[in-house]
Design a protein around this motif. Structure first.
Motif, PDB file in Angstrom:
ATOM      1  N   THR A  97       0.618  -1.620   0.351  1.00 22.77           N
ATOM      2  CA  THR A  97      -0.082   0.406   0.333  1.00 22.77           C
ATOM      3  C   THR A  97       0.784   0.734  -0.308  1.00 22.77           C
ATOM      4  O   THR A  97       0.238   2.314  -0.890  1.00 22.77           O
ATOM      5  N   LEU A  98       2.057   1.557   0.502  1.00 23.47           N
ATOM      6  CA  LEU A  98       3.020   2.261   1.007  1.00 23.47           C
ATOM      7  C   LEU A  98       3.734   2.535  -0.297  1.00 23.47           C
ATOM      8  O   LEU A  98       3.527   4.152  -1.143  1.00 23.47           O
ATOM      9  N   TRP A  99       3.915   1.918  -0.914  1.00 20.85           N
ATOM     10  CA  TRP A  99       4.625   1.611  -2.696  1.00 20.85           C
ATOM     11  C   TRP A  99       3.502   2.247  -3.220  1.00 20.85           C
ATOM     12  O   TRP A  99       4.046   2.712  -4.704  1.00 20.85           O
ATOM     13  N   LEU A 100       2.899   1.684  -3.249  1.00 27.30           N
ATOM     14  CA  LEU A 100       1.305   2.263  -4.378  1.00 27.30           C
ATOM     15  C   LEU A 100       1.246   3.793  -4.353  1.00 27.30           C
ATOM     16  O   LEU A 100       1.056   4.352  -5.171  1.00 27.30           O
ATOM     17  N   LEU A 101       0.885   3.983  -3.106  1.00 24.21           N
ATOM     18  CA  LEU A 101       0.665   5.332  -2.688  1.00 24.21           C
ATOM     19  C   LEU A 101       2.085   6.121  -3.175  1.00 24.21           C
ATOM     20  O   LEU A 101       1.608   7.889  -3.196  1.00 24.21           O
ATOM     21  N   HIS A 102       3.434   5.468  -2.700  1.00 25.78           N
ATOM     22  CA  HIS A 102       4.017   6.888  -3.490  1.00 25.78           C
ATOM     23  C   HIS A 102       4.595   6.738  -4.740  1.00 25.78           C
ATOM     24  O   HIS A 102       4.509   7.824  -5.573  1.00 25.78           O
ATOM     25  N   TRP A 103       4.049   5.640  -5.458  1.00 29.74           N
ATOM     26  CA  TRP A 103       3.831   5.703  -6.396  1.00 29.74           C
ATOM     27  C   TRP A 103       2.898   6.964  -7.398  1.00 29.74           C
ATOM     28  O   TRP A 103       3.180   7.787  -8.230  1.00 29.74           O
ATOM     29  N   GLN A 104       1.817   6.284  -6.689  1.00 27.53           N
ATOM     30  CA  GLN A 104       0.572   7.632  -7.302  1.00 27.53           C
ATOM     31  C   GLN A 104       1.304   9.083  -6.736  1.00 27.53           C
ATOM     32  O   GLN A 104       0.768  10.195  -7.349  1.00 27.53           O
ATOM     33  N   LEU A 105       1.732   9.386  -5.873  1.00 26.39           N
ATOM     34  CA  LEU A 105       1.763  10.942  -5.677  1.00 26.39           C
ATOM     35  C   LEU A 105       3.347  11.555  -6.605  1.00 26.39           C
ATOM     36  O   LEU A 105       3.055  12.465  -7.216  1.00 26.39           O
ATOM     37  N   CYS A 106       3.618  10.674  -7.190  1.00 23.28           N
ATOM     38  CA  CYS A 106       4.910  10.770  -7.730  1.00 23.28           C
ATOM     39  C   CYS A 106       4.300  10.981  -9.639  1.00 23.28           C
ATOM     40  O   CYS A 106       5.399  11.327  -9.955  1.00 23.28           O
ATOM     41  N   ALA A 224       3.210  -0.131 -11.443  1.00 28.06           N
ATOM     42  CA  ALA A 224       3.802   1.470 -12.022  1.00 28.06           C
ATOM     43  C   ALA A 224       4.035   1.010 -13.583  1.00 28.06           C
ATOM     44  O   ALA A 224       4.146   1.714 -14.173  1.00 28.06           O
ATOM     45  N   ILE A 225       4.128  -0.126 -13.832  1.00 22.35           N
ATOM     46  CA  ILE A 225       5.424  -0.074 -14.437  1.00 22.35           C
ATOM     47  C   ILE A 225       3.711   0.448 -16.414  1.00 22.35           C
ATOM     48  O   ILE A 225       3.591   0.811 -17.235  1.00 22.35           O
ATOM     49  N   ASP A 226       2.856  -0.571 -15.493  1.00 23.89           N
ATOM     50  CA  ASP A 226       1.687  -0.495 -16.474  1.00 23.89           C
ATOM     51  C   ASP A 226       0.861   1.098 -16.539  1.00 23.89           C
ATOM     52  O   ASP A 226       0.561   1.663 -17.428  1.00 23.89           O
ATOM     53  N   ASP A 227       1.008   1.437 -15.104  1.00 24.12           N
ATOM     54  CA  ASP A 227       0.694   2.861 -15.409  1.00 24.12           C
ATOM     55  C   ASP A 227       1.545   3.922 -15.841  1.00 24.12           C
ATOM     56  O   ASP A 227       0.872   4.951 -16.926  1.00 24.12           O
ATOM     57  N   PHE A 228       2.702   3.812 -15.983  1.00 25.18           N
ATOM     58  CA  PHE A 228       3.634   5.006 -17.071  1.00 25.18           C
ATOM     59  C   PHE A 228       4.059   4.535 -18.476  1.00 25.18           C
ATOM     60  O   PHE A 228       3.544   5.451 -19.388  1.00 25.18           O
ATOM     61  N   TRP A 229       3.508   3.213 -18.628  1.00 25.29           N
ATOM     62  CA  TRP A 229       3.129   2.855 -20.224  1.00 25.29           C
ATOM     63  C   TRP A 229       2.156   3.984 -20.448  1.00 25.29           C
ATOM     64  O   TRP A 229       2.029   4.378 -21.638  1.00 25.29           O
ATOM     65  N   LYS A 230       0.990   3.324 -19.364  1.00 19.88           N
ATOM     66  CA  LYS A 230      -0.513   3.716 -20.734  1.00 19.88           C
ATOM     67  C   LYS A 230      -0.814   5.584 -20.311  1.00 19.88           C
ATOM     68  O   LYS A 230      -1.051   6.253 -21.006  1.00 19.88           O
ATOM     69  N   ARG A 231       0.447   6.357 -19.563  1.00 21.60           N
ATOM     70  CA  ARG A 231       0.571   7.535 -19.402  1.00 21.60           C
ATOM     71  C   ARG A 231       1.300   8.378 -20.295  1.00 21.60           C
ATOM     72  O   ARG A 231       1.474   9.294 -21.110  1.00 21.60           O
ATOM     73  N   CYS A 232       2.176   7.462 -20.103  1.00 20.16           N
ATOM     74  CA  CYS A 232       4.253   8.141 -20.907  1.00 20.16           C
ATOM     75  C   CYS A 232       3.574   7.968 -22.367  1.00 20.16           C
ATOM     76  O   CYS A 232       4.504   8.415 -23.151  1.00 20.16           O
ATOM     77  N   LYS A 233       3.728   6.591 -23.021  1.00 19.78           N
ATOM     78  CA  LYS A 233       3.475   6.020 -23.732  1.00 19.78           C
ATOM     79  C   LYS A 233       2.546   4.898 -24.452  1.00 19.78           C
ATOM     80  O   LYS A 233       3.077   3.962 -24.503  1.00 19.78           O
ATOM     81  N   SER A 234       1.667   5.837 -24.580  1.00 18.01           N
ATOM     82  CA  SER A 234       0.451   4.801 -24.986  1.00 18.01           C
ATOM     83  C   SER A 234       0.779   4.427 -26.072  1.00 18.01           C
ATOM     84  O   SER A 234      -0.265   3.063 -26.708  1.00 18.01           O
ATOM     85  N   ASP A 235       0.930   4.848 -27.316  1.00 14.01           N
ATOM     86  CA  ASP A 235       1.023   4.458 -28.317  1.00 14.01           C
ATOM     87  C   ASP A 235       2.343   3.500 -29.117  1.00 14.01           C
ATOM     88  O   ASP A 235       1.948   2.949 -29.597  1.00 14.01           O
ATOM     89  N   GLU A 236       2.514   2.947 -27.769  1.00 11.77           N
ATOM     90  CA  GLU A 236       4.359   2.062 -28.373  1.00 11.77           C
ATOM     91  C   GLU A 236       4.255   0.555 -27.362  1.00 11.77           C
ATOM     92  O   GLU A 236       2.978   0.971 -26.367  1.00 11.77           O
ATOM     93  N   GLN A 237       4.378  -0.054 -27.520  1.00  9.47           N
ATOM     94  CA  GLN A 237       4.132  -1.335 -27.760  1.00  9.47           C
ATOM     95  C   GLN A 237       5.249  -2.076 -27.106  1.00  9.47           C
ATOM     96  O   GLN A 237       5.481  -2.907 -26.441  1.00  9.47           O
ATOM     97  N   SER A 238       6.464  -1.296 -26.784  1.00  3.98           N
ATOM     98  CA  SER A 238       7.725  -1.746 -26.729  1.00  3.98           C
ATOM     99  C   SER A 238       7.996  -0.574 -25.767  1.00  3.98           C
ATOM    100  O   SER A 238       7.734   0.567 -26.304  1.00  3.98           O
ATOM    101  N   LEU A 239       8.971  -0.390 -24.580  1.00  2.00           N
ATOM    102  CA  LEU A 239       9.738   0.353 -24.050  1.00  2.00           C
ATOM    103  C   LEU A 239      11.267  -0.569 -23.601  1.00  2.00           C
ATOM    104  O   LEU A 239      11.319  -1.308 -23.569  1.00  2.00           O
TER     105      LEU A 239
END
Length: 311
Positions: A97-106, A224-239
């Motif tokens: 929970t703490l790691w998820l909340l930290h991710w959400q803040l950042c 976090a990977i999925d959230d970062f992908w959707k927010r910043c690289k939504s059109d990409e199939q690879s990172l």
């Protein structure tokens, strides 16, 4: 790309304390307009006026609640999944929970908290020294459309530090735990010593903990990977490994993970087969998305399973 609409205030100089989020979720579940009724909120939450306003800020900054109709705040899917009546961790007893909340803040993209965005992503000095950081963020703020008073920047930085470091009294003793932010438990920032600043005044020196984080589950990492992908690289199939390690807002930056640890985690994700494929060569390393249809609720549940299971 336009400059983000940075936030510097709203926390009223308070960090988010241990009991605040569960209290807020319980109260909002029965009265979504609670935070627009300050006197009622003070009674129901048992907090002073400034703390109520601070809690209103933190439930939104941590994506536990979001603006609804009129003056209402509605619980997000994230907030309900974790803190709701049948939530996965309503009393914040699991480190996930703490790691998820930290991710959400950042991970705010359009209106990030300035200190979180700047220090986790763009401040490259090995040491965190208050006078040096304040000088750096003052320089940064002068490039914004609305430069801010130094006192505002100092207060904002202090709230950032108190989010991750325990509060200490005048004799350097740790104040009782319930006054601290629960994210202190993550150990992301550590005191490493002290030094004399430009004014020959001795200051404490801190630094980010850049070691592997064994209590950061693969489920949280995948969220976090999925959230970062959707927010910043939504059109990409690879990172690429580089994007996931050092990219602005990436899991590597937000969690302060070393490259070898990220590589190991990506390789593990690649072994899931139906979900991701990890490709590694002498010249290039990348994670390829095979499945795109994950829901937020699924990923949050995986975060509490320890290992991320195929479905």
């Amino acid at each position: 790309m336009s400059e983000p609409n940075y936030r510097f205030s709203g926390h009223e100089s308070f960090t988010c304390r241990y009991a605040w989020l569960p209290k807020a979720v319980e109260a909002l579940s029965s009265n979504p307009s609670l935070f627009s009724e300050i006197d009622e909120a003070m009674v129901q939450l048992g907090l002073g006026k400034n703390m109520v306003q601070s809690l209103r800020f933190w439930v939104q900054a941590m994506r536990v609640a979001e603006p609804g109709d009129g003056n209402h705040l509605r619980l997000t899917g994230f907030g309900k999944s974790i803190f709701g009546r049948d939530g996965l961790d309503p009393f914040m007893e699991d480190s996930s929970t703490l790691w998820l909340l930290h991710w959400q803040l950042c991970s705010h993209h359009d209106n990030p908290l300035f200190a979180w965005h700047f220090l986790f992503n763009r401040y490259n000095e090995p040491e965190i020294v208050r006078s040096e950081v304040l000088e750096a963020i003052d320089t940064e703020s002068r490039q914004l459309a609305r430069p801010l008073a130094k006192a505002t920047l100092a207060q904002h930085f202090d709230v950032f530090m108190h989010t991750y470091m325990p509060t200490r009294g005048k004799k350097n003793e740790i104040i009782e735990d319930n006054l601290d932010c629960p994210l202190v438990e993550l150990g992301l920032i550590e005191r490493t010593g002290e030094k004399f600043n430009k004014k020959s005044v001795k200051e404490p020196v801190y630094g980010f903990n850049r070691e592997p984080k064994p209590d950061l589950t693969m489920g949280v990492f995948a969220f976090a990977i999925d959230d970062f992908w959707k927010r910043c690289k939504s059109d990409e199939q690879s990172l690429s490994l580089s994007e996931l390690t050092t990219g602005i807002g990436s899991p590597g930056q937000v969690f302060k993970l070393p490259e070898d640890d990220i590589r190991h985690r990506l390789s593990t994700m690649g072994s899931w087969g139906e979900d991701y494929e990890y490709r590694e060569s002498a010249m290039f390393e990348q994670l390829v998305r095979v499945r795109n249809a994950y829901t937020t609720e699924e990923l949050i549940e995986y975060a509490y399973e320890g290992d991320f299971a195929n479905v």
